[in-house]
Design an enzyme around this catalytic site. Structure first.
Site, PDB file in Angstrom:
ATOM      1  N   CYS A 181       0.863  -1.097  -0.181  1.00  0.00           N
ATOM      2  CA  CYS A 181       0.045  -0.173   0.084  1.00  0.00           C
ATOM      3  C   CYS A 181       0.995   1.243   0.042  1.00  0.00           C
ATOM      4  O   CYS A 181       1.165   1.697   1.008  1.00  0.00           O
ATOM      5  CB  CYS A 181      -0.771   0.057   1.250  1.00  0.00           C
ATOM      6  N   ALA A 182       1.424   1.649  -1.242  1.00  0.00           N
ATOM      7  CA  ALA A 182       2.416   2.399  -1.414  1.00  0.00           C
ATOM      8  C   ALA A 182       2.446   3.963  -1.476  1.00  0.00           C
ATOM      9  O   ALA A 182       3.322   4.662  -1.077  1.00  0.00           O
ATOM     10  CB  ALA A 182       3.562   1.857  -2.478  1.00  0.00           C
ATOM     11  N   PRO A 211       1.735   7.814  -0.864  1.00  0.00           N
ATOM     12  CA  PRO A 211       2.485   8.481  -2.099  1.00  0.00           C
ATOM     13  C   PRO A 211       3.762   7.942  -2.322  1.00  0.00           C
ATOM     14  O   PRO A 211       4.379   8.554  -3.097  1.00  0.00           O
ATOM     15  CB  PRO A 211       2.357  10.013  -1.642  1.00  0.00           C
ATOM     16  N   GLY A 212       4.281   7.138  -1.607  1.00  0.00           N
ATOM     17  CA  GLY A 212       5.517   6.511  -1.914  1.00  0.00           C
ATOM     18  C   GLY A 212       6.838   6.934  -1.161  1.00  0.00           C
ATOM     19  O   GLY A 212       7.871   6.559  -1.517  1.00  0.00           O
ATOM     20  N   GLY A 213       6.321   7.444   0.014  1.00  0.00           N
ATOM     21  CA  GLY A 213       7.289   8.016   0.972  1.00  0.00           C
ATOM     22  C   GLY A 213       8.308   6.521   1.473  1.00  0.00           C
ATOM     23  O   GLY A 213       9.519   6.674   1.217  1.00  0.00           O
ATOM     24  N   GLU A 250      -0.506   0.057  -5.064  1.00  0.00           N
ATOM     25  CA  GLU A 250      -1.646   0.858  -4.724  1.00  0.00           C
ATOM     26  C   GLU A 250      -2.738   0.674  -5.306  1.00  0.00           C
ATOM     27  O   GLU A 250      -2.804   0.618  -6.632  1.00  0.00           O
ATOM     28  CB  GLU A 250      -1.202   2.352  -4.972  1.00  0.00           C
ATOM     29  N   ASP A 258      -5.152  -4.190  -6.132  1.00  0.00           N
ATOM     30  CA  ASP A 258      -5.692  -4.447  -4.644  1.00  0.00           C
ATOM     31  C   ASP A 258      -4.825  -5.445  -4.060  1.00  0.00           C
ATOM     32  O   ASP A 258      -4.621  -6.471  -4.137  1.00  0.00           O
ATOM     33  CB  ASP A 258      -7.330  -5.265  -4.850  1.00  0.00           C
ATOM     34  N   CYS A 293      -0.505   4.145  11.225  1.00  0.00           N
ATOM     35  CA  CYS A 293      -0.177   5.312  11.943  1.00  0.00           C
ATOM     36  C   CYS A 293      -1.623   5.538  12.568  1.00  0.00           C
ATOM     37  O   CYS A 293      -2.230   6.684  12.758  1.00  0.00           O
ATOM     38  CB  CYS A 293       0.084   6.811  11.094  1.00  0.00           C
TER      39      CYS A 293
HETATM   40  C1  LIG Z   1      -1.170   4.503   4.791  1.00  0.00           C
HETATM   41  S1  LIG Z   1      -1.194   4.975   3.160  1.00  0.00           S
HETATM   42  C2  LIG Z   1       0.415   4.339   2.747  1.00  0.00           C
HETATM   43  C3  LIG Z   1       1.524   5.460   2.851  1.00  0.00           C
HETATM   44  C4  LIG Z   1       2.792   4.759   2.134  1.00  0.00           C
HETATM   45  N1  LIG Z   1       3.297   3.652   2.291  1.00  0.00           N
HETATM   46  C5  LIG Z   1       3.794   5.826   2.300  1.00  0.00           C
HETATM   47  O1  LIG Z   1       4.847   5.758   3.061  1.00  0.00           O
HETATM   48  O2  LIG Z   1       4.066   7.021   1.407  1.00  0.00           O
HETATM   49  C6  LIG Z   1      -2.326   3.612   2.613  1.00  0.00           C
HETATM   50  C7  LIG Z   1      -2.398   3.533   1.200  1.00  0.00           C
HETATM   51  O3  LIG Z   1      -3.034   2.323   0.874  1.00  0.00           O
HETATM   52  C8  LIG Z   1      -4.006   2.497  -0.089  1.00  0.00           C
HETATM   53  N2  LIG Z   1      -4.902   1.357  -0.150  1.00  0.00           N
HETATM   54  C9  LIG Z   1      -6.276   1.290   0.325  1.00  0.00           C
HETATM   55  N3  LIG Z   1      -6.832   0.141   0.120  1.00  0.00           N
HETATM   56  C10 LIG Z   1      -5.820  -0.516  -0.569  1.00  0.00           C
HETATM   57  C11 LIG Z   1      -6.093  -1.931  -1.078  1.00  0.00           C
HETATM   58  N4  LIG Z   1      -7.011  -2.721  -0.950  1.00  0.00           N
HETATM   59  N5  LIG Z   1      -4.729  -2.314  -1.705  1.00  0.00           N
HETATM   60  C12 LIG Z   1      -3.636  -1.297  -1.855  1.00  0.00           C
HETATM   61  N6  LIG Z   1      -3.745  -0.107  -1.428  1.00  0.00           N
HETATM   62  C13 LIG Z   1      -4.555   0.325  -0.845  1.00  0.00           C
HETATM   63  C14 LIG Z   1      -4.587   4.092   0.124  1.00  0.00           C
HETATM   64  O4  LIG Z   1      -5.191   4.510  -1.111  1.00  0.00           O
HETATM   65  C15 LIG Z   1      -3.463   4.620   0.679  1.00  0.00           C
HETATM   66  O5  LIG Z   1      -2.539   5.224  -0.341  1.00  0.00           O
END
Ligand SMILES: C[S@@+](CC[C@H](N)C(=O)[O-])C[C@H]1O[C@@H](n2cnc3c(N)ncnc32)[C@H](O)[C@@H]1O
Length: 392
Positions: free
Chosen positions: A199-200, A202-204, A220, A248, A318
Protein backbone atom coordinates in the site's frame (compact mmCIF):
# COMPACT_ATOMS: atom_id res chain seq x y z
CA UNK A 1 2.20 45.96 9.83
CA UNK A 2 -0.64 47.13 12.05
CA UNK A 3 -2.88 47.54 9.02
CA UNK A 4 -1.98 44.07 7.69
CA UNK A 5 -3.04 42.05 10.71
CA UNK A 6 -6.78 42.71 10.25
CA UNK A 7 -6.35 41.62 6.62
CA UNK A 8 -4.78 38.37 7.80
CA UNK A 9 -7.76 37.79 10.09
CA UNK A 10 -10.22 38.59 7.29
CA UNK A 11 -8.53 35.97 5.10
CA UNK A 12 -8.66 33.50 8.00
CA UNK A 13 -12.41 34.13 8.48
CA UNK A 14 -12.98 33.56 4.76
CA UNK A 15 -11.12 30.23 4.89
CA UNK A 16 -12.89 29.10 8.07
CA UNK A 17 -16.26 29.98 6.55
CA UNK A 18 -15.49 27.95 3.41
CA UNK A 19 -14.38 24.99 5.52
CA UNK A 20 -17.62 25.18 7.51
CA UNK A 21 -20.14 25.90 4.74
CA UNK A 22 -18.69 23.84 1.87
CA UNK A 23 -17.22 21.09 4.03
CA UNK A 24 -13.93 21.98 2.31
CA UNK A 25 -10.69 20.31 3.38
CA UNK A 26 -8.59 22.86 5.29
CA UNK A 27 -5.34 21.85 3.59
CA UNK A 28 -6.92 22.06 0.13
CA UNK A 29 -8.88 25.29 0.49
CA UNK A 30 -6.26 27.38 2.22
CA UNK A 31 -3.47 27.50 -0.42
CA UNK A 32 -5.86 28.98 -3.04
CA UNK A 33 -7.24 31.58 -0.65
CA UNK A 34 -3.72 32.56 0.43
CA UNK A 35 -2.54 32.82 -3.17
CA UNK A 36 -5.41 35.18 -4.02
CA UNK A 37 -4.97 37.24 -0.85
CA UNK A 38 -1.81 39.01 -1.93
CA UNK A 39 -0.61 38.84 1.66
CA UNK A 40 3.13 38.79 2.30
CA UNK A 41 4.72 35.50 3.38
CA UNK A 42 4.82 36.39 7.05
CA UNK A 43 1.09 37.14 7.16
CA UNK A 44 0.33 33.96 5.23
CA UNK A 45 2.09 31.98 7.93
CA UNK A 46 -0.04 33.78 10.51
CA UNK A 47 -3.26 33.00 8.58
CA UNK A 48 -2.22 29.35 8.38
CA UNK A 49 -1.62 29.25 12.12
CA UNK A 50 -5.02 30.85 12.75
CA UNK A 51 -6.98 28.62 10.38
CA UNK A 52 -5.38 25.32 11.38
CA UNK A 53 -5.38 26.21 15.07
CA UNK A 54 -9.02 27.31 15.07
CA UNK A 55 -10.00 24.20 13.09
CA UNK A 56 -8.31 21.92 15.61
CA UNK A 57 -9.75 23.82 18.57
CA UNK A 58 -13.21 24.14 17.02
CA UNK A 59 -15.09 22.20 19.68
CA UNK A 60 -13.40 24.00 22.56
CA UNK A 61 -13.99 27.37 20.86
CA UNK A 62 -17.67 26.53 20.27
CA UNK A 63 -18.07 25.74 23.95
CA UNK A 64 -17.07 29.33 24.77
CA UNK A 65 -19.10 30.83 21.92
CA UNK A 66 -22.27 29.00 22.92
CA UNK A 67 -22.07 30.20 26.49
CA UNK A 68 -22.37 33.82 25.43
CA UNK A 69 -23.95 33.91 21.95
CA UNK A 70 -27.48 32.61 21.80
CA UNK A 71 -29.58 31.77 18.77
CA UNK A 72 -28.63 31.10 15.18
CA UNK A 73 -25.30 32.52 13.99
CA UNK A 74 -24.41 33.20 10.36
CA UNK A 75 -21.47 31.00 9.31
CA UNK A 76 -19.18 34.00 8.86
CA UNK A 77 -20.03 35.33 12.33
CA UNK A 78 -19.49 31.91 13.90
CA UNK A 79 -16.14 31.63 12.08
CA UNK A 80 -15.07 35.06 13.38
CA UNK A 81 -16.16 34.20 16.93
CA UNK A 82 -14.25 30.91 16.85
CA UNK A 83 -11.22 32.76 15.55
CA UNK A 84 -11.52 35.34 18.32
CA UNK A 85 -11.82 32.64 20.99
CA UNK A 86 -8.84 30.78 19.56
CA UNK A 87 -6.68 33.89 19.83
CA UNK A 88 -7.92 34.72 23.32
CA UNK A 89 -7.86 31.29 24.91
CA UNK A 90 -5.27 29.28 22.95
CA UNK A 91 -2.89 31.70 21.26
CA UNK A 92 -2.42 34.02 24.22
CA UNK A 93 -3.18 37.16 22.19
CA UNK A 94 -3.79 40.11 24.56
CA UNK A 95 -7.58 40.61 24.90
CA UNK A 96 -7.72 44.17 23.52
CA UNK A 97 -5.83 43.11 20.38
CA UNK A 98 -7.75 39.87 19.83
CA UNK A 99 -11.13 41.54 20.32
CA UNK A 100 -10.62 44.71 18.33
CA UNK A 101 -8.80 43.03 15.44
CA UNK A 102 -11.51 40.37 15.13
CA UNK A 103 -14.35 42.89 15.39
CA UNK A 104 -12.69 44.88 12.59
CA UNK A 105 -13.10 42.05 10.06
CA UNK A 106 -16.82 41.32 10.51
CA UNK A 107 -19.67 43.25 8.85
CA UNK A 108 -20.64 46.46 10.69
CA UNK A 109 -24.11 45.15 11.67
CA UNK A 110 -22.66 42.29 13.78
CA UNK A 111 -19.74 44.15 15.34
CA UNK A 112 -21.64 44.84 18.55
CA UNK A 113 -22.46 41.17 19.00
CA UNK A 114 -18.94 39.95 18.24
CA UNK A 115 -17.44 42.58 20.52
CA UNK A 116 -19.76 41.69 23.42
CA UNK A 117 -19.26 37.92 23.11
CA UNK A 118 -15.48 38.11 22.84
CA UNK A 119 -15.20 40.46 25.82
CA UNK A 120 -17.12 37.96 27.93
CA UNK A 121 -14.99 35.10 26.63
CA UNK A 122 -11.84 37.01 27.57
CA UNK A 123 -12.99 37.12 31.21
CA UNK A 124 -14.72 33.74 31.44
CA UNK A 125 -13.49 30.86 33.56
CA UNK A 126 -12.80 27.58 31.80
CA UNK A 127 -14.45 24.87 33.85
CA UNK A 128 -14.44 22.39 31.00
CA UNK A 129 -17.39 19.98 30.88
CA UNK A 130 -15.12 17.14 29.67
CA UNK A 131 -11.62 16.33 28.45
CA UNK A 132 -13.06 15.89 24.96
CA UNK A 133 -14.25 19.53 24.99
CA UNK A 134 -11.06 20.86 26.59
CA UNK A 135 -8.84 19.04 24.10
CA UNK A 136 -11.32 19.62 21.26
CA UNK A 137 -11.88 16.10 19.93
CA UNK A 138 -15.04 14.10 19.19
CA UNK A 139 -16.14 12.15 22.28
CA UNK A 140 -15.64 8.81 20.57
CA UNK A 141 -11.96 9.51 19.80
CA UNK A 142 -11.24 10.30 23.45
CA UNK A 143 -13.27 7.29 24.59
CA UNK A 144 -11.54 4.81 22.25
CA UNK A 145 -8.02 6.02 22.99
CA UNK A 146 -8.65 6.17 26.72
CA UNK A 147 -9.98 2.59 26.69
CA UNK A 148 -7.13 1.36 24.49
CA UNK A 149 -4.12 3.25 25.87
CA UNK A 150 -5.15 4.14 29.42
CA UNK A 151 -6.12 7.66 30.47
CA UNK A 152 -2.66 9.19 30.95
CA UNK A 153 -1.21 7.99 27.67
CA UNK A 154 -4.37 8.86 25.76
CA UNK A 155 -4.63 12.41 27.11
CA UNK A 156 -0.93 13.06 26.49
CA UNK A 157 -1.30 11.70 22.93
CA UNK A 158 -4.33 13.89 22.27
CA UNK A 159 -2.60 16.93 23.74
CA UNK A 160 0.48 16.40 21.61
CA UNK A 161 -1.65 16.06 18.45
CA UNK A 162 -3.03 19.55 19.06
CA UNK A 163 0.29 21.02 17.98
CA UNK A 164 1.46 21.53 14.42
CA UNK A 165 3.44 18.74 12.75
CA UNK A 166 7.18 19.48 12.52
CA UNK A 167 8.80 19.14 9.10
CA UNK A 168 11.47 16.46 8.85
CA UNK A 169 13.38 16.04 5.64
CA UNK A 170 15.33 12.97 4.55
CA UNK A 171 18.83 13.27 3.14
CA UNK A 172 17.34 12.98 -0.39
CA UNK A 173 15.05 15.96 0.31
CA UNK A 174 11.79 13.96 0.67
CA UNK A 175 9.70 15.29 3.56
CA UNK A 176 8.74 12.34 5.76
CA UNK A 177 7.78 12.07 9.40
CA UNK A 178 10.42 10.41 11.58
CA UNK A 179 7.98 7.66 12.60
CA UNK A 180 7.66 6.59 8.96
CA UNK A 181 11.43 6.69 8.59
CA UNK A 182 11.68 4.37 11.60
CA UNK A 183 9.23 1.94 9.96
CA UNK A 184 11.51 1.82 6.90
CA UNK A 185 14.50 1.13 9.18
CA UNK A 186 12.55 -1.73 10.77
CA UNK A 187 11.85 -3.27 7.35
CA UNK A 188 15.64 -3.49 7.11
CA UNK A 189 15.84 -3.78 3.31
CA UNK A 190 19.31 -4.39 1.91
CA UNK A 191 20.85 -3.70 -1.48
CA UNK A 192 19.59 -6.11 -4.13
CA UNK A 193 16.70 -7.50 -2.08
CA UNK A 194 13.22 -7.75 -3.55
CA UNK A 195 10.78 -5.70 -1.48
CA UNK A 196 7.04 -5.16 -1.87
CA UNK A 197 5.31 -2.11 -0.40
CA UNK A 198 1.73 -3.33 -0.73
CA UNK A 199 0.00 0.00 0.00
CA UNK A 200 2.55 2.46 -1.23
CA UNK A 201 1.07 5.86 -2.15
CA UNK A 202 2.36 8.54 -2.06
CA UNK A 203 5.60 6.58 -2.05
CA UNK A 204 7.41 7.84 1.03
CA UNK A 205 8.44 4.42 2.28
CA UNK A 206 8.82 2.87 -1.19
CA UNK A 207 11.33 5.54 -2.21
CA UNK A 208 13.22 5.16 1.08
CA UNK A 209 13.41 1.38 0.55
CA UNK A 210 14.73 1.95 -2.98
CA UNK A 211 17.15 4.50 -1.53
CA UNK A 212 18.62 1.61 0.48
CA UNK A 213 19.27 -0.17 -2.83
CA UNK A 214 16.36 -2.63 -2.83
CA UNK A 215 14.24 -3.53 -5.89
CA UNK A 216 10.83 -2.23 -4.92
CA UNK A 217 7.37 -3.10 -6.18
CA UNK A 218 5.06 -0.30 -5.05
CA UNK A 219 1.41 -1.42 -5.03
CA UNK A 220 -1.55 0.94 -4.70
CA UNK A 221 -5.24 0.44 -5.33
CA UNK A 222 -6.08 3.99 -6.42
CA UNK A 223 -4.81 5.00 -9.84
CA UNK A 224 -4.56 8.69 -8.99
CA UNK A 225 -2.53 7.95 -5.90
CA UNK A 226 -0.31 5.54 -7.84
CA UNK A 227 0.52 8.58 -9.99
CA UNK A 228 1.85 10.30 -6.87
CA UNK A 229 4.24 7.40 -6.31
CA UNK A 230 5.43 7.61 -9.93
CA UNK A 231 5.99 11.36 -9.61
CA UNK A 232 8.02 10.94 -6.42
CA UNK A 233 10.04 8.09 -7.91
CA UNK A 234 10.84 10.24 -10.96
CA UNK A 235 11.75 13.25 -8.89
CA UNK A 236 14.15 11.22 -6.76
CA UNK A 237 15.63 9.49 -9.81
CA UNK A 238 14.73 6.04 -8.57
CA UNK A 239 12.91 4.75 -11.68
CA UNK A 240 15.31 1.88 -12.30
CA UNK A 241 14.56 0.49 -8.84
CA UNK A 242 10.82 1.04 -8.34
CA UNK A 243 7.91 -0.49 -10.29
CA UNK A 244 4.54 1.08 -9.57
CA UNK A 245 1.67 -1.42 -9.76
CA UNK A 246 -2.01 -0.48 -9.52
CA UNK A 247 -3.56 -3.40 -7.66
CA UNK A 248 -5.77 -4.42 -4.77
CA UNK A 249 -3.42 -5.59 -2.04
CA UNK A 250 -6.03 -8.09 -0.84
CA UNK A 251 -5.44 -9.96 -4.12
CA UNK A 252 -1.93 -8.92 -5.15
CA UNK A 253 -0.84 -9.90 -8.67
CA UNK A 254 2.56 -11.33 -7.75
CA UNK A 255 3.95 -14.84 -7.68
CA UNK A 256 4.17 -16.79 -4.43
CA UNK A 257 7.35 -16.25 -2.43
CA UNK A 258 8.65 -13.55 -4.79
CA UNK A 259 9.80 -11.03 -2.19
CA UNK A 260 12.43 -11.05 0.54
CA UNK A 261 10.47 -8.45 2.49
CA UNK A 262 6.88 -7.25 2.31
CA UNK A 263 5.66 -4.08 3.97
CA UNK A 264 1.94 -3.75 4.67
CA UNK A 265 1.67 -0.06 5.55
CA UNK A 266 -2.06 -0.33 5.69
CA UNK A 267 -4.84 2.25 5.35
CA UNK A 268 -6.00 3.05 8.89
CA UNK A 269 -8.11 5.44 10.95
CA UNK A 270 -5.09 7.76 11.29
CA UNK A 271 -5.73 8.45 14.99
CA UNK A 272 -1.95 8.65 15.54
CA UNK A 273 -1.39 11.38 12.98
CA UNK A 274 -4.28 13.75 13.69
CA UNK A 275 -2.00 16.79 13.97
CA UNK A 276 -1.01 16.31 10.33
CA UNK A 277 -4.39 17.48 8.95
CA UNK A 278 -6.16 20.03 11.10
CA UNK A 279 -9.67 18.82 10.24
CA UNK A 280 -8.95 15.05 10.23
CA UNK A 281 -10.43 14.56 13.70
CA UNK A 282 -13.78 15.92 12.52
CA UNK A 283 -13.87 13.67 9.45
CA UNK A 284 -12.91 10.23 10.74
CA UNK A 285 -15.98 8.23 11.75
CA UNK A 286 -16.42 5.97 14.78
CA UNK A 287 -16.86 2.88 12.61
CA UNK A 288 -13.50 3.46 10.88
CA UNK A 289 -11.28 1.39 13.24
CA UNK A 290 -13.51 -1.70 13.02
CA UNK A 291 -14.09 -1.36 9.29
CA UNK A 292 -10.40 -0.84 8.55
CA UNK A 293 -9.30 -3.67 10.85
CA UNK A 294 -11.05 -6.16 8.58
CA UNK A 295 -9.36 -4.65 5.50
CA UNK A 296 -6.00 -4.74 7.32
CA UNK A 297 -6.47 -8.46 8.06
CA UNK A 298 -7.23 -9.14 4.40
CA UNK A 299 -4.15 -7.20 3.28
CA UNK A 300 -1.92 -9.20 5.62
CA UNK A 301 -3.44 -12.47 4.41
CA UNK A 302 -2.95 -11.36 0.79
CA UNK A 303 0.67 -10.42 1.46
CA UNK A 304 1.91 -13.45 3.39
CA UNK A 305 2.13 -15.98 0.50
CA UNK A 306 4.35 -13.50 -1.38
CA UNK A 307 7.13 -13.67 1.21
CA UNK A 308 10.00 -16.02 0.37
CA UNK A 309 11.02 -18.62 2.98
CA UNK A 310 13.11 -16.92 5.64
CA UNK A 311 11.77 -13.53 4.54
CA UNK A 312 10.09 -10.84 6.60
CA UNK A 313 6.60 -9.34 6.66
CA UNK A 314 6.10 -5.99 8.37
CA UNK A 315 2.77 -4.43 9.35
CA UNK A 316 2.50 -0.73 10.21
CA UNK A 317 -0.34 1.72 10.80
CA UNK A 318 -0.33 5.37 11.91
CA UNK A 319 -3.05 4.82 14.45
CA UNK A 320 -3.30 3.93 18.12
CA UNK A 321 -6.47 1.85 18.38
CA UNK A 322 -6.21 -1.72 19.68
CA UNK A 323 -8.58 -2.93 16.98
CA UNK A 324 -6.18 -1.93 14.20
CA UNK A 325 -2.93 -2.81 15.95
CA UNK A 326 -2.64 -5.57 18.57
CA UNK A 327 -5.94 -7.21 17.60
CA UNK A 328 -5.06 -7.41 13.90
CA UNK A 329 -1.57 -8.67 14.72
CA UNK A 330 -2.81 -11.24 17.24
CA UNK A 331 -5.45 -12.54 14.81
CA UNK A 332 -2.80 -12.85 12.08
CA UNK A 333 -0.43 -14.71 14.39
CA UNK A 334 -3.24 -17.03 15.53
CA UNK A 335 -3.86 -17.99 11.91
CA UNK A 336 -0.15 -18.39 11.19
CA UNK A 337 1.47 -19.69 14.39
CA UNK A 338 4.63 -20.64 12.46
CA UNK A 339 5.52 -16.95 12.04
CA UNK A 340 8.28 -15.72 14.31
CA UNK A 341 7.66 -12.26 15.82
CA UNK A 342 10.80 -10.19 15.33
CA UNK A 343 12.48 -7.93 17.82
CA UNK A 344 10.89 -4.55 17.78
CA UNK A 345 12.70 -1.21 17.99
CA UNK A 346 13.59 -0.03 21.50
CA UNK A 347 12.94 3.43 22.90
CA UNK A 348 11.10 5.64 22.07
CA UNK A 349 8.89 2.71 21.03
CA UNK A 350 7.05 0.80 23.74
CA UNK A 351 6.12 -2.87 23.67
CA UNK A 352 2.67 -3.35 22.19
CA UNK A 353 1.47 -6.94 21.96
CA UNK A 354 4.02 -8.81 19.87
CA UNK A 355 5.10 -5.51 18.30
CA UNK A 356 5.76 -1.89 19.23
CA UNK A 357 3.94 1.40 19.58
CA UNK A 358 5.35 4.87 19.08
CA UNK A 359 3.22 7.38 20.95
CA UNK A 360 3.06 10.87 19.41
CA UNK A 361 4.07 12.45 22.72
CA UNK A 362 7.27 10.37 22.95
CA UNK A 363 9.28 12.39 20.44
CA UNK A 364 6.74 14.58 18.68
CA UNK A 365 6.44 12.22 15.71
CA UNK A 366 3.28 10.69 14.29
CA UNK A 367 1.89 7.89 16.43
CA UNK A 368 2.65 4.53 14.82
CA UNK A 369 2.26 0.82 15.50
CA UNK A 370 4.69 -1.70 14.07
CA UNK A 371 4.79 -5.51 13.92
CA UNK A 372 7.29 -7.71 12.10
CA UNK A 373 7.45 -11.47 11.60
CA UNK A 374 9.89 -13.84 9.96
CA UNK A 375 8.46 -16.52 7.67
CA UNK A 376 9.93 -19.94 8.47
CA UNK A 377 12.74 -21.17 6.27
CA UNK A 378 11.28 -24.52 5.39
CA UNK A 379 7.83 -23.93 3.97
CA UNK A 380 5.64 -26.91 3.22
CA UNK A 381 3.03 -24.93 1.30
CA UNK A 382 5.11 -23.77 -1.65
CA UNK A 383 5.97 -25.88 -4.63
CA UNK A 384 7.13 -23.14 -7.03
CA UNK A 385 10.74 -21.93 -6.78
CA UNK A 386 11.39 -18.25 -6.05
CA UNK A 387 12.12 -16.19 -9.20
CA UNK A 388 15.60 -14.91 -10.05
CA UNK A 389 16.81 -12.26 -7.62
CA UNK A 390 17.55 -9.58 -10.19
CA UNK A 391 13.87 -9.37 -11.24
CA UNK A 392 11.78 -7.28 -8.79
C1 LIG B 1 -1.00 4.59 4.90
S1 LIG B 1 -1.15 4.89 3.20
C2 LIG B 1 0.41 4.35 2.60
C3 LIG B 1 1.55 5.30 2.82
C4 LIG B 1 2.80 4.89 2.06
N1 LIG B 1 3.24 3.55 2.39
C5 LIG B 1 3.93 5.89 2.28
O1 LIG B 1 4.77 5.65 3.13
O2 LIG B 1 3.97 6.91 1.59
C6 LIG B 1 -2.21 3.60 2.70
C7 LIG B 1 -2.44 3.54 1.20
O3 LIG B 1 -3.15 2.32 0.94
C8 LIG B 1 -3.99 2.53 -0.16
N2 LIG B 1 -4.97 1.44 -0.16
C9 LIG B 1 -6.20 1.38 0.40
N3 LIG B 1 -6.77 0.18 0.18
C10 LIG B 1 -5.87 -0.56 -0.52
C11 LIG B 1 -5.88 -1.87 -1.05
N4 LIG B 1 -6.93 -2.68 -0.89
N5 LIG B 1 -4.81 -2.29 -1.75
C12 LIG B 1 -3.74 -1.48 -1.94
N6 LIG B 1 -3.68 -0.22 -1.45
C13 LIG B 1 -4.73 0.24 -0.74
C14 LIG B 1 -4.55 3.90 0.08
O4 LIG B 1 -5.09 4.46 -1.10
C15 LIG B 1 -3.31 4.64 0.62
O5 LIG B 1 -2.64 5.26 -0.43
Amino acid sequence: MATQLPDARRVAVEALTRIEVDGAYANLVLPGILARSGLPERDRAFVTQLVYGTTRARRACDWFVERFAHGELEPEVRAALRLGVFQLRFLGTPPHAAVSATVAVVPRRVRGLVNAVLRKVAEAEDRWPSEAVRLSYPDWVVDVLTADLGTDRAIAALESMNGAAPVSERSDGYVQDRASQMVVEAVGARRGERVLDLCAAPGGKATALAGAGAWVAAGEIRTGRAGLIAANVDRLDLSPLVSVVVADGCHPPFGAESFDRVLVDAPCSGLGSLRRRADARWRVDPEAPGRLASLQRKLLSGALPLVAPGGVIVYSVCTLTQAETVDVAAGFLDEHPDLEPLDIPGEPWVKWGSGALLLPQAEGTDGMALFAWRVPNATKKSESPAPARDQP
